[in-house]
Write an enzyme that holds these catalytic residues in place. Structure first.
Site, PDB file in Angstrom:
ATOM      1  N   ARG A 241      53.324  51.220  59.398  1.00 32.34           N
ATOM      2  CA  ARG A 241      54.028  50.152  59.032  1.00 32.34           C
ATOM      3  C   ARG A 241      53.074  48.845  58.705  1.00 32.34           C
ATOM      4  NH1 ARG A 241      57.801  52.881  58.295  1.00 32.34           N
ATOM      5  NH2 ARG A 241      59.679  52.902  59.453  1.00 32.34           N
ATOM      6  N   GLU A 270      57.281  44.638  51.781  1.00 33.90           N
ATOM      7  CA  GLU A 270      57.836  45.617  50.570  1.00 33.90           C
ATOM      8  C   GLU A 270      58.968  45.094  49.813  1.00 33.90           C
ATOM      9  OE1 GLU A 270      58.166  49.410  52.621  1.00 33.90           O
ATOM     10  OE2 GLU A 270      56.047  49.372  53.361  1.00 33.90           O
ATOM     11  N   HIS A 288      55.214  53.655  49.649  1.00 32.49           N
ATOM     12  CA  HIS A 288      55.969  54.062  50.784  1.00 32.49           C
ATOM     13  C   HIS A 288      56.715  55.316  50.549  1.00 32.49           C
ATOM     14  CE1 HIS A 288      57.790  52.419  54.755  1.00 32.49           C
ATOM     15  NE2 HIS A 288      57.816  53.625  54.743  1.00 32.49           N
TER      16      HIS A 288
HETATM   17  P1  NAP Z   1      55.813  58.542  67.657  1.00 31.96           P
HETATM   18  O1  NAP Z   1      55.891  59.835  67.914  1.00 31.96           O
HETATM   19  O2  NAP Z   1      56.813  57.527  68.736  1.00 31.96           O
HETATM   20  O3  NAP Z   1      54.484  58.070  67.948  1.00 31.96           O
HETATM   21  C1  NAP Z   1      53.986  56.702  68.060  1.00 31.96           C
HETATM   22  C2  NAP Z   1      52.508  56.687  68.842  1.00 31.96           C
HETATM   23  O4  NAP Z   1      52.119  55.257  68.735  1.00 31.96           O
HETATM   24  C3  NAP Z   1      52.597  57.162  70.016  1.00 31.96           C
HETATM   25  O5  NAP Z   1      51.495  57.887  70.482  1.00 31.96           O
HETATM   26  C4  NAP Z   1      52.638  55.727  71.032  1.00 31.96           C
HETATM   27  O6  NAP Z   1      51.763  56.055  72.415  1.00 31.96           O
HETATM   28  C5  NAP Z   1      51.471  55.130  70.204  1.00 31.96           C
HETATM   29  N1  NAP Z   1      51.750  53.484  70.335  1.00 31.96           N
HETATM   30  C6  NAP Z   1      52.812  52.923  70.226  1.00 31.96           C
HETATM   31  N2  NAP Z   1      52.569  51.523  70.660  1.00 31.96           N
HETATM   32  C7  NAP Z   1      51.311  51.578  70.955  1.00 31.96           C
HETATM   33  C8  NAP Z   1      50.413  50.638  71.445  1.00 31.96           C
HETATM   34  N3  NAP Z   1      50.772  49.309  71.754  1.00 31.96           N
HETATM   35  N4  NAP Z   1      48.923  51.023  71.617  1.00 31.96           N
HETATM   36  C9  NAP Z   1      48.655  52.076  71.407  1.00 31.96           C
HETATM   37  N5  NAP Z   1      49.506  53.068  70.964  1.00 31.96           N
HETATM   38  C10 NAP Z   1      50.859  52.669  70.925  1.00 31.96           C
HETATM   39  O7  NAP Z   1      56.086  58.253  66.431  1.00 31.96           O
HETATM   40  P2  NAP Z   1      55.975  58.912  65.313  1.00 31.96           P
HETATM   41  O8  NAP Z   1      56.982  59.839  64.651  1.00 31.96           O
HETATM   42  O9  NAP Z   1      54.581  59.393  65.012  1.00 31.96           O
HETATM   43  O10 NAP Z   1      55.845  57.754  63.792  1.00 31.96           O
HETATM   44  C11 NAP Z   1      54.774  56.978  63.994  1.00 31.96           C
HETATM   45  C12 NAP Z   1      55.120  55.686  62.901  1.00 31.96           C
HETATM   46  O11 NAP Z   1      54.949  56.066  61.656  1.00 31.96           O
HETATM   47  C13 NAP Z   1      56.663  55.230  62.948  1.00 31.96           C
HETATM   48  O12 NAP Z   1      57.097  54.223  63.902  1.00 31.96           O
HETATM   49  C14 NAP Z   1      57.044  54.637  61.597  1.00 31.96           C
HETATM   50  O13 NAP Z   1      56.794  53.309  61.668  1.00 31.96           O
HETATM   51  C15 NAP Z   1      55.689  55.306  60.836  1.00 31.96           C
HETATM   52  N6  NAP Z   1      56.170  56.080  59.872  1.00 31.96           N
HETATM   53  C16 NAP Z   1      55.840  55.904  58.511  1.00 31.96           C
HETATM   54  C17 NAP Z   1      56.365  56.506  57.392  1.00 31.96           C
HETATM   55  C18 NAP Z   1      56.081  56.570  55.998  1.00 31.96           C
HETATM   56  O14 NAP Z   1      56.864  56.689  55.312  1.00 31.96           O
HETATM   57  N7  NAP Z   1      54.741  55.893  55.697  1.00 31.96           N
HETATM   58  C19 NAP Z   1      57.143  57.935  57.952  1.00 31.96           C
HETATM   59  C20 NAP Z   1      57.084  58.149  59.111  1.00 31.96           C
HETATM   60  C21 NAP Z   1      56.839  57.422  60.018  1.00 31.96           C
HETATM   61  P3  NAP Z   1      52.462  56.847  73.347  1.00 31.96           P
HETATM   62  O15 NAP Z   1      52.686  58.362  72.917  1.00 31.96           O
HETATM   63  O16 NAP Z   1      51.348  56.877  74.473  1.00 31.96           O
HETATM   64  O17 NAP Z   1      53.775  56.208  73.775  1.00 31.96           O
END
Ligand code: NAP
Length: 323
Positions: A241, A270, A288
């Protein structure tokens, strides 16, 4: 015929709002039983008796918006990130919030790797050279990039996407370090990744890739201070993000030559990109498109609507989010 008409009278039709941009990705059978109002991202929703809304990530759904929809039972966000929804306000109104995890993991990890390779091998400059007809032949020092083998890939966030990016790094010969709130033993076993604190992640990464959600703790985590602590020549990637990065600070780090390159798919405002960042050298800036494959976008729309159907049928949501 008469019976069919009678039957229809008794089948309840649920008034729902679905982002108009999803229309081409949904099949009629997925919408059975729903009385859909299609609302495009730039149109306001206003007041109404809708029981469900399927927004895109560009629509803010907060306390004021929820108040206008007193019958709402579910916000089925068509994204895995849900920083566009006030989950606390929804919870207070007993409105369920869902997202679209897993189906977009591979597409987003692939796109992150597109950015990593494009930055490391100076793809934008190379394309530009050819397009401008300015290439004067093979030269041993033309557009030299960064060799990946032996370098360190740092992952901020090692959930679904962060780990998928890390797993793809193994055949490239990268050492992997990561920062997350909790350890990931399977990921460590499979990839040799090492969990480190934020400071070590910033200081040791040759390639730093962001995969954490936008939350109060992570917003602006890449700022003047953290950029100054990164390795000279390091590459920064953001397919998470835009709010994670202070864009002007990043532009300054690129202008000054301290940062090797930045590959970004997401931005704070955005579709506006900070003008200084748009003009900065050694960037790969994408609009994006992390999850933008035909398959993934259909699956995201399908899951969002399946969540609506489940909740309206009195069943548990398939992919609920919790604060
Ligand atoms: P996810 O499985 O929930 O993974 C998020 C990771 O972030 C987890 O490892 C979590 O730690 C870690 N985290 C959260 N808060 C943190 C903090 N304060 N300090 C350190 N680590 C932290 O989510 P995901 O499916 O991988 O997606 C991740 C993000 O990618 C989404 O939230 C979204 O914003 C973004 N995204 C962007 C696109 C795009 O089009 N560019 C597409 C998809 C997703 P824990 O595992 O220990 O809880």
């Amino acid at each position: 015929m008469h019976d069919v008409l009678l039957l229809r009278t008794f089948v309840s039709v649920n008034p729902v709002i679905i982002a108009a941009e999803l229309r081409g990705l949904l099949e009629p059978h997925q919408l059975e039983g729903l009385d859909v109002t299609w609302v495009s991202a730039d149109q306001p929703v206003g007041k109404g008796d809708w029981v469900a809304i399927v927004p895109l990530l560009s629509r803010w759904v907060g306390g004021t918006e929820l108040k206008q929809l007193p019958n709402l039972r579910i916000v089925a966000n068509c994204a895995v990130g849900y920083d566009n929804v006030d989950v606390v306000a929804a919870e207070m109104r007993k409105v369920i919030v869902t997202n679209t995890p897993d189906v977009l993991t591979d597409a987003t990890a692939d796109l992150t790797w597109t950015l990593i390779l494009a930055c490391a091998r100076r793809l934008v400059e190379a394309l530009d050279l050819v397009r401008r007809d300015a290439w004067r032949g093979w030269h041993p020092e033309l557009l030299l990039g960064v060799e990946l083998r032996g370098r360190t890939l740092g992952l901020f966030g090692a959930g679904r996407i962060g780990q998928a990016v890390g797993r793809r790094a193994v055949p490239f010969g990268l050492r992997i370090i990561y920062a997350a709130r909790s350890p990931k033993p399977d990921f460590e076993r499979d990839t040799g990744a090492i969990r480190v604190g934020w400071s070590r992640l910033v200081a040791e990464s040759d390639i730093l890739s962001l995969h954490a959600p936008a939350t109060p703790e992570t917003k602006g985590i890449i700022n003047t201070d953290t950029l100054s602590r990164m390795k000279p020549g390091a590459i920064l990637l953001n397919a998470a993000r835009g709010d994670l990065i202070r864009e002007e600070a990043l532009a300054i780090a690129l202008e000054g030559g301290r940062l090797g390159a930045a590959g970004l798919d997401v931005y704070t405002e955005e579709p506006t990109i900070h003008p200084r960042l748009r003009a900065a050298p050694r960037t790969v800036l994408l609009p994006h498109i992390g999850s933008a494959t035909h398959d993934t976008r259909r699956k995201m729309a399908a899951i969002a609507v399946a969540n609506v159907q489940a909740v309206l049928a009195g069943q548990p949501p398939l992919t609920p989010v919790y604060r």
